[in-house]
Scaffold this motif. Sequence first.
Motif, PDB file in Angstrom:
ATOM      1  N   UNK A 191       0.765  -1.276   0.018  1.00 43.47           N
ATOM      2  CA  UNK A 191       0.094   0.029   0.189  1.00 43.47           C
ATOM      3  C   UNK A 191       0.894   1.400  -0.106  1.00 43.47           C
ATOM      4  N   UNK A 192      -0.037   2.286  -0.488  1.00 46.85           N
ATOM      5  CA  UNK A 192       0.914   3.632  -0.603  1.00 46.85           C
ATOM      6  C   UNK A 192       0.208   4.542   0.508  1.00 46.85           C
ATOM      7  N   UNK A 193       0.685   4.859   1.711  1.00 48.02           N
ATOM      8  CA  UNK A 193      -0.159   5.518   2.786  1.00 48.02           C
ATOM      9  C   UNK A 193       0.665   6.971   2.939  1.00 48.02           C
ATOM     10  N   UNK A 314     -14.585  -9.890   5.063  1.00 46.71           N
ATOM     11  CA  UNK A 314     -15.567  -8.638   5.348  1.00 46.71           C
ATOM     12  C   UNK A 314     -16.120  -8.060   3.920  1.00 46.71           C
ATOM     13  N   UNK A 315     -15.217  -8.175   3.064  1.00 48.70           N
ATOM     14  CA  UNK A 315     -15.481  -7.337   1.686  1.00 48.70           C
ATOM     15  C   UNK A 315     -16.649  -8.358   0.955  1.00 48.70           C
ATOM     16  N   UNK A 316     -16.308  -9.692   1.184  1.00 47.32           N
ATOM     17  CA  UNK A 316     -17.332 -10.547   0.520  1.00 47.32           C
ATOM     18  C   UNK A 316     -18.711 -10.553   1.262  1.00 47.32           C
ATOM     19  N   UNK A 317     -18.603 -10.410   2.409  1.00 44.08           N
ATOM     20  CA  UNK A 317     -19.830 -10.240   3.224  1.00 44.08           C
ATOM     21  C   UNK A 317     -20.593  -9.156   3.165  1.00 44.08           C
ATOM     22  N   UNK A 318     -19.799  -7.944   2.753  1.00 43.37           N
ATOM     23  CA  UNK A 318     -20.480  -6.808   2.257  1.00 43.37           C
ATOM     24  C   UNK A 318     -21.093  -6.969   1.081  1.00 43.37           C
ATOM     25  N   UNK A 319     -20.594  -7.539   0.245  1.00 50.31           N
ATOM     26  CA  UNK A 319     -20.983  -7.923  -1.308  1.00 50.31           C
ATOM     27  C   UNK A 319     -22.137  -8.831  -1.156  1.00 50.31           C
ATOM     28  N   UNK A 320     -22.297  -9.653  -0.341  1.00 50.88           N
ATOM     29  CA  UNK A 320     -23.302 -10.644  -0.241  1.00 50.88           C
ATOM     30  C   UNK A 320     -24.574  -9.910   0.497  1.00 50.88           C
ATOM     31  N   UNK A 329     -17.726  -3.731 -13.099  1.00 47.79           N
ATOM     32  CA  UNK A 329     -16.906  -2.517 -12.971  1.00 47.79           C
ATOM     33  C   UNK A 329     -17.176  -1.913 -11.961  1.00 47.79           C
ATOM     34  N   UNK A 330     -16.062  -1.530 -11.234  1.00 47.69           N
ATOM     35  CA  UNK A 330     -16.132  -0.680 -10.188  1.00 47.69           C
ATOM     36  C   UNK A 330     -15.400   0.580 -10.270  1.00 47.69           C
ATOM     37  N   UNK A 331     -16.099   1.694  -9.928  1.00 52.29           N
ATOM     38  CA  UNK A 331     -15.504   3.236 -10.241  1.00 52.29           C
ATOM     39  C   UNK A 331     -15.252   3.656  -8.777  1.00 52.29           C
ATOM     40  N   UNK A 332     -13.947   4.256  -8.839  1.00 51.11           N
ATOM     41  CA  UNK A 332     -13.525   4.945  -7.690  1.00 51.11           C
ATOM     42  C   UNK A 332     -12.791   6.234  -7.881  1.00 51.11           C
ATOM     43  N   UNK A 333     -12.972   7.430  -7.172  1.00 48.84           N
ATOM     44  CA  UNK A 333     -12.318   8.540  -7.399  1.00 48.84           C
ATOM     45  C   UNK A 333     -10.847   8.538  -7.868  1.00 48.84           C
ATOM     46  N   UNK A 334     -10.414   9.139  -8.580  1.00 48.04           N
ATOM     47  CA  UNK A 334      -8.901   8.869  -8.708  1.00 48.04           C
ATOM     48  C   UNK A 334      -8.032   9.285  -7.599  1.00 48.04           C
ATOM     49  N   UNK A 335      -8.369  10.377  -7.025  1.00 46.60           N
ATOM     50  CA  UNK A 335      -7.720  11.004  -5.754  1.00 46.60           C
ATOM     51  C   UNK A 335      -7.603   9.817  -4.591  1.00 46.60           C
ATOM     52  N   UNK A 336      -8.699   9.121  -4.245  1.00 49.30           N
ATOM     53  CA  UNK A 336      -8.786   8.176  -3.451  1.00 49.30           C
ATOM     54  C   UNK A 336      -7.850   6.955  -4.008  1.00 49.30           C
ATOM     55  N   UNK A 337      -7.895   6.816  -5.245  1.00 50.02           N
ATOM     56  CA  UNK A 337      -6.964   5.642  -5.567  1.00 50.02           C
ATOM     57  C   UNK A 337      -5.547   5.933  -5.574  1.00 50.02           C
ATOM     58  N   UNK A 346      -8.936   3.461   4.162  1.00 50.85           N
ATOM     59  CA  UNK A 346      -8.862   3.120   2.904  1.00 50.85           C
ATOM     60  C   UNK A 346     -10.171   2.746   2.166  1.00 50.85           C
ATOM     61  N   UNK A 347     -10.356   3.222   1.140  1.00 46.66           N
ATOM     62  CA  UNK A 347     -11.700   2.793   0.467  1.00 46.66           C
ATOM     63  C   UNK A 347     -11.374   1.330   0.110  1.00 46.66           C
ATOM     64  N   UNK A 348     -12.503   0.700   0.542  1.00 47.12           N
ATOM     65  CA  UNK A 348     -12.305  -1.128   0.389  1.00 47.12           C
ATOM     66  C   UNK A 348     -11.776  -1.431  -1.037  1.00 47.12           C
ATOM     67  N   UNK A 349     -12.554  -0.778  -2.059  1.00 48.42           N
ATOM     68  CA  UNK A 349     -12.184  -1.137  -3.538  1.00 48.42           C
ATOM     69  C   UNK A 349     -10.844  -0.924  -3.818  1.00 48.42           C
ATOM     70  N   UNK A 350     -10.397   0.397  -3.246  1.00 50.62           N
ATOM     71  CA  UNK A 350      -8.836   0.379  -3.510  1.00 50.62           C
ATOM     72  C   UNK A 350      -7.747  -0.510  -2.978  1.00 50.62           C
TER      73      UNK A 350
END
Length: 403
Positions: A191-193, A314-320, A329-337, A346-350
């Motif tokens: 990760x880049x923190x 937890x990510x899979x549980x949230x999807x369920x 397709x998953x869209x995330x803001x470029x600055x969050x990425x 951190x954004x879970x998708x990122x």
Amino acid sequence: MKRIAQGQSFRNIRDRGSVYIDKTREISLLISKGSRLFISRPRRFGKSLMLDTIRTLFESGTEQYFRDTWIYGRWKEDKYPVLMLSFLDLGFTLESFRRRLCLVLNIFAERLHLDACNEGMSAGECLTSLFSALRKSGRQIVILIDEYDCQLCACRSDPESYERFRKEISSLFEIMKGQECVRFLCVTGVTRLKETAVFSDEPEIRDVSYESDLACIAGFTPEETGKYYAEHIGFAAALMKGMPGGPVSDEERGRLLLRLSAEYGGFCFGQAADRKVLSTWSVSRFFSEAMLRKDARFGNYWFESGGMPDFLRRYIENLAMEHGALPQDISVPADAFLSPPSLIGMNDDVLMCETGYLTLKSPIPAGSGCVMLGFPNDEIRRSAETKLRAEMLRRDQLSGTSE
């Protein structure tokens, strides 16, 4: 056939004549980008081998280990002592981290005949003393730090331990800033923190993680896989048609390479999103298993090797709970990425992308905008679908019990 290298040092790979996919051109380009660099890649993607190759270049030059590689005859650097720090080896409690780091620094200082690290010193004091002794002696060193964020990832669900490690790691990087006795510093992680001193408001360390010309420095391109694993592809293709050791046509080789790319490829680490690589771990395991068991099986090798299992669960549980299906397709803001402020926030998708479960599906915009993410290949999508089905079944069973 050559042996398959997994978890081996660069020197060991070369000494044993194992398969080595030549990344020295990309490594040379990486080193040319500056004297303080950071590059992120998911686990089991060749970060450690990349750093060990850099270590060998600076310590030994090219004569002994780099014949028949791109960099042979092109490397012009002097030799330097290399301080190699794998944070994976330093433990996951703060006490063991400090103790083991002091031990590594002390051994390194003794190797250079420097009186620097004394008993009772803290890790920060040891590092400060080492730099002071180097300046007095007029010597320079190279520092390579692997998996700088592994303790932070392990403590993600424990905010108190996470904050202690964050402060400790930040203080160490603060000490390294501006040290002229450090000829070259390269840091790797998942990760880049922004919350660590690696990426402060005025960073000394340049993040080259998504620079397009380094998109293939880790992972295997389809072309590299076809070239360096040519014998293994022929062997596996013969197994797949039930003729071990039998003849294989170019068309059959091509079909197997396409299948490998579909199963294990699709990973994208370049800002332009125009070059993709295969998982080093899955490809190597596929051929290793074929050689060992005489069975070309497309297993879920990378996925099953683990990596942040609590977060993935937890990510899979949230999807369920929210969708009941995997997203396309998953869209995330470029600055969050590009600039995640904290691992905890951190954004879970990122984070799924940083850890290799998702990957880039679109270029990263220069300004504001969004980045598209998605599952890179059949292995990861198939594995995620299996986990999602299991979670949906568990929820149905719980619901039936409560009724």
